[in-house]
Design a protein around this motif. Structure first.
Motif, PDB file in Angstrom:
ATOM      1  N   ARG A 132     -22.713 -11.210   4.881  1.00  0.00           N
ATOM      2  CA  ARG A 132     -23.714 -12.090   5.466  1.00  0.00           C
ATOM      3  C   ARG A 132     -23.250 -13.549   5.462  1.00  0.00           C
ATOM      4  O   ARG A 132     -23.423 -14.282   6.439  1.00  0.00           O
ATOM      5  CB  ARG A 132     -25.033 -11.957   4.695  1.00  0.00           C
ATOM      6  CG  ARG A 132     -26.175 -12.775   5.298  1.00  0.00           C
ATOM      7  CD  ARG A 132     -27.502 -12.439   4.662  1.00  0.00           C
ATOM      8  NE  ARG A 132     -27.497 -12.700   3.237  1.00  0.00           N
ATOM      9  CZ  ARG A 132     -27.490 -11.763   2.285  1.00  0.00           C
ATOM     10  NH1 ARG A 132     -27.504 -10.487   2.641  1.00  0.00           N
ATOM     11  NH2 ARG A 132     -27.482 -12.074   1.010  1.00  0.00           N
ATOM     12  N   LEU A 133     -22.613 -13.989   4.343  1.00  0.00           N
ATOM     13  CA  LEU A 133     -22.126 -15.372   4.260  1.00  0.00           C
ATOM     14  C   LEU A 133     -20.978 -15.624   5.228  1.00  0.00           C
ATOM     15  O   LEU A 133     -20.882 -16.687   5.859  1.00  0.00           O
ATOM     16  CB  LEU A 133     -21.682 -15.684   2.830  1.00  0.00           C
ATOM     17  CG  LEU A 133     -22.799 -15.827   1.793  1.00  0.00           C
ATOM     18  CD1 LEU A 133     -22.216 -15.975   0.385  1.00  0.00           C
ATOM     19  CD2 LEU A 133     -23.676 -17.027   2.114  1.00  0.00           C
ATOM     20  N   VAL A 134     -20.106 -14.643   5.374  1.00  0.00           N
ATOM     21  CA  VAL A 134     -18.968 -14.787   6.299  1.00  0.00           C
ATOM     22  C   VAL A 134     -19.471 -14.979   7.730  1.00  0.00           C
ATOM     23  O   VAL A 134     -18.996 -15.852   8.477  1.00  0.00           O
ATOM     24  CB  VAL A 134     -18.047 -13.557   6.199  1.00  0.00           C
ATOM     25  CG1 VAL A 134     -17.046 -13.533   7.362  1.00  0.00           C
ATOM     26  CG2 VAL A 134     -17.290 -13.565   4.875  1.00  0.00           C
ATOM     27  N   LEU A 135     -20.446 -14.169   8.102  1.00  0.00           N
ATOM     28  CA  LEU A 135     -20.996 -14.290   9.455  1.00  0.00           C
ATOM     29  C   LEU A 135     -21.776 -15.588   9.622  1.00  0.00           C
ATOM     30  O   LEU A 135     -21.743 -16.220  10.682  1.00  0.00           O
ATOM     31  CB  LEU A 135     -21.910 -13.095   9.742  1.00  0.00           C
ATOM     32  CG  LEU A 135     -21.218 -11.723   9.794  1.00  0.00           C
ATOM     33  CD1 LEU A 135     -22.258 -10.619   9.966  1.00  0.00           C
ATOM     34  CD2 LEU A 135     -20.206 -11.680  10.935  1.00  0.00           C
ATOM     35  N   PRO A 141     -12.446 -13.736   7.217  1.00  0.00           N
ATOM     36  CA  PRO A 141     -12.281 -13.286   5.828  1.00  0.00           C
ATOM     37  C   PRO A 141     -10.828 -13.115   5.405  1.00  0.00           C
ATOM     38  O   PRO A 141     -10.494 -13.237   4.228  1.00  0.00           O
ATOM     39  CB  PRO A 141     -13.045 -11.966   5.801  1.00  0.00           C
ATOM     40  CG  PRO A 141     -13.136 -11.526   7.218  1.00  0.00           C
ATOM     41  CD  PRO A 141     -13.196 -12.761   8.032  1.00  0.00           C
ATOM     42  N   SER A 142      -9.930 -12.848   6.386  1.00  0.00           N
ATOM     43  CA  SER A 142      -8.514 -12.661   6.028  1.00  0.00           C
ATOM     44  C   SER A 142      -7.840 -13.967   5.607  1.00  0.00           C
ATOM     45  O   SER A 142      -6.770 -13.950   4.985  1.00  0.00           O
ATOM     46  CB  SER A 142      -7.770 -12.045   7.214  1.00  0.00           C
ATOM     47  OG  SER A 142      -7.787 -12.936   8.330  1.00  0.00           O
ATOM     48  N   SER A 143      -8.472 -15.096   5.949  1.00  0.00           N
ATOM     49  CA  SER A 143      -7.886 -16.392   5.593  1.00  0.00           C
ATOM     50  C   SER A 143      -8.369 -16.894   4.236  1.00  0.00           C
ATOM     51  O   SER A 143      -7.989 -17.972   3.797  1.00  0.00           O
ATOM     52  CB  SER A 143      -8.223 -17.431   6.669  1.00  0.00           C
ATOM     53  OG  SER A 143      -9.626 -17.650   6.719  1.00  0.00           O
ATOM     54  N   ILE A 144      -9.239 -16.114   3.603  1.00  0.00           N
ATOM     55  CA  ILE A 144      -9.786 -16.523   2.304  1.00  0.00           C
ATOM     56  C   ILE A 144      -9.170 -15.656   1.219  1.00  0.00           C
ATOM     57  O   ILE A 144      -9.095 -14.428   1.340  1.00  0.00           O
ATOM     58  CB  ILE A 144     -11.331 -16.371   2.300  1.00  0.00           C
ATOM     59  CG1 ILE A 144     -11.962 -17.130   3.474  1.00  0.00           C
ATOM     60  CG2 ILE A 144     -11.904 -16.865   0.966  1.00  0.00           C
ATOM     61  CD1 ILE A 144     -13.447 -16.902   3.621  1.00  0.00           C
ATOM     62  N   LYS A 145      -8.731 -16.312   0.155  1.00  0.00           N
ATOM     63  CA  LYS A 145      -8.129 -15.593  -0.968  1.00  0.00           C
ATOM     64  C   LYS A 145      -9.236 -15.115  -1.890  1.00  0.00           C
ATOM     65  O   LYS A 145     -10.072 -15.885  -2.346  1.00  0.00           O
ATOM     66  CB  LYS A 145      -7.174 -16.491  -1.741  1.00  0.00           C
ATOM     67  CG  LYS A 145      -6.444 -15.769  -2.872  1.00  0.00           C
ATOM     68  CD  LYS A 145      -5.462 -16.705  -3.552  1.00  0.00           C
ATOM     69  CE  LYS A 145      -4.722 -15.986  -4.690  1.00  0.00           C
ATOM     70  NZ  LYS A 145      -3.751 -16.871  -5.366  1.00  0.00           N
ATOM     71  N   ALA A 160     -16.819 -21.528  -1.319  1.00  0.00           N
ATOM     72  CA  ALA A 160     -15.769 -22.543  -1.496  1.00  0.00           C
ATOM     73  C   ALA A 160     -15.002 -22.756  -0.206  1.00  0.00           C
ATOM     74  O   ALA A 160     -14.677 -23.892   0.170  1.00  0.00           O
ATOM     75  CB  ALA A 160     -14.832 -22.119  -2.624  1.00  0.00           C
ATOM     76  N   ALA A 161     -14.702 -21.657   0.506  1.00  0.00           N
ATOM     77  CA  ALA A 161     -13.976 -21.788   1.766  1.00  0.00           C
ATOM     78  C   ALA A 161     -14.803 -22.510   2.808  1.00  0.00           C
ATOM     79  O   ALA A 161     -14.298 -23.312   3.599  1.00  0.00           O
ATOM     80  CB  ALA A 161     -13.575 -20.393   2.266  1.00  0.00           C
TER      81      ALA A 161
END
Length: 418
Positions: A132-135, A141-145, A160-161
């Protein structure tokens, strides 16, 4: 012991009815002759009384069911078995309530599995909150560690991202919206089955439009003299005849006189023949709880204004009580519909088949008119005559309205038949 409740005889040519609503529930006490169910026929709603005193038993027919005359629709329990119907539902409810307690515990539903999200050539597994936060922030999401187990993303990683990402370009301005363009969350719809009476009304009105060449002509009438006569004599009239003096008595009487002069308005077409009548059975539209009903004033040409008012008053009372009889709404050679009581200014009424004409009355408004070269204010009413042009010519329709207008504007004509 149970007594059967059947559909009573409803009148000539009426062989079936529809269950409107049950007025008593199973288990409720009923008295002899107390209404227990309402039936809807093609013409009116009637109530069926209980034949005996007892307790409402099984209701075999449900609301909306079509039932024939003589059909069994319910049972009335009498004597010692009277309490059975009430006890049975309670026992069933108690038994149903105990079943879950004896059965094995139901396992709690397993938590929803994290949803997979495709990103490039990889498929990442995200929990619902993270997804939900990603959207919401529009992140890849692949760019976030991820700092979670096996490198999974957590809510903190996404937040944080989002905090560190560069400011996004301003989104294009959204089109303005109004309350009308955005449906309200509180909008509701209700689907209700048409009553049998309403179905019949719809069918007959559409039949009239399909078969008759309907045309409407208008005129207006000055109500000054009739209103003055009513104001002068209404108290004496009510004291002598036991009914209020209204306007319908004047209009029915005037219509009967006009029908005598223009017999085609009182006639009807049957096959390739025209039926002319030397009598006037006037159908009068009366408001009832389930819609308009049209009882008939028989031989209106023989009645005085007082007799007409008494008949209409009786019809109105029994229409509200639902006690009008079938035979009282059959036939009729000409109809008068008074939309003025509801505030109608003007309308084009629809013929009641097989009649050939209908007169529409409307509300009385004070309007400026010219009298003897002077502009004066008069209480005026619009008259509308819808007629079957196959039988009635325009000249006859206009002549009828003018004769009616003359009688109302000079009520003395009603006394001397002029």
């Amino acid at each position: 012991m149970a007594t059967e409740v059947t559909v009573p005889v409803l009148g000539e040519s009426i062989s079936e009815a529809t269950i409107g609503e049950w007025l008593k529930k199973p288990g409720e006490a009923v008295k002899a002759d107390e209404p227990i169910v309402s039936l809807e026929t093609d013409k009116v709603a009637i109530e069926v009384p209980s034949p005996v005193a007892g307790v409402m038993g099984e209701q075999i027919a449900k609301p909306g069911d079509t039932v024939n005359v003589g059909a069994l629709i319910a049972l009335i329990e009498t004597g010692g078995a009277a309490a059975a119907p009430a006890a049975a539902p309670a026992a069933k409810a108690e038994a149903a309530a105990t079943v879950p307690a004896q059965s094995a515990p139901v396992a709690a539903p397993a938590p929803a599995a994290p949803a997979p999200v495709a990103s490039g050539d990889q498929v990442m597994t995200l929990s619902p909150s993270v997804r939900r936060l990603v959207l919401e922030y529009g992140l890849d999401p692949s760019s976030i560690k991820g700092s979670g187990r096996d490198g999974r993303l957590t809510k903190e990683d996404v937040l944080a991202a989002a905090k560190n990402q560069p400011a996004a370009a301003p989104a294009p301005a959204a089109l303005p919206t109004t309350e009308d363009s955005v449906p309200s969350a509180e909008r509701k719809e209700e689907r209700v089955r048409m009553t049998r009476l309403r179905q019949t009304i719809a069918k007959r009105l559409k039949e009239a439009q399909d078969t008759a060449a309907i045309l409407t002509t208008f005129n207006d009438v000055d109500m000054t003299e009739v209103m003055a006569a009513r104001a002068k004599y209404k108290d004496l009239f009510e004291k002598k005849h036991g009914v209020r003096l209204g306007f319908m008595g004047f209009f029915v009487k005037a219509a009967v006189m006009a029908l005598k002069d223009i017999p085609s308005v009182n006639a009807s077409i049957e096959g390739d023949e025209i039926i002319y009548r030397d009598y006037a059975d006037i159908s009068v539209a009366v408001s009832a709880p389930n819609g308009l009903v049209v009882p008939v004033i028989r031989d209106a040409q023989k009645l005085s204004v007082a007799g007409i008012e008494k008949t209409i008053g009786d019809f109105g009372k029994r229409a509200k009580d639902g006690t009008l009889k079938m035979e009282e709404m059959k036939g009729g050679t000409f109809t008068i519909s008074n939309g003025g009581v509801f505030g109608s200014l003007m309308s084009t009424p629809i013929i009641n088949p097989p009649q050939s004409a209908v007169l529409g009355l409307h509300r009385i408004d004070e309007r400026p008119v010219v009298r003897d070269g002077q502009i004066v204010i008069r209480p005026m009413m619009y008259l509308a005559l819808s007629y079957d042009h196959r039988l009635i010519d325009g000249r006859e329709a206009v002549t009828f309205l003018v004769a009616l207008k003359n009688a109302i504007e000079d009520p003395t004509r009603l006394l001397i038949d002029l």
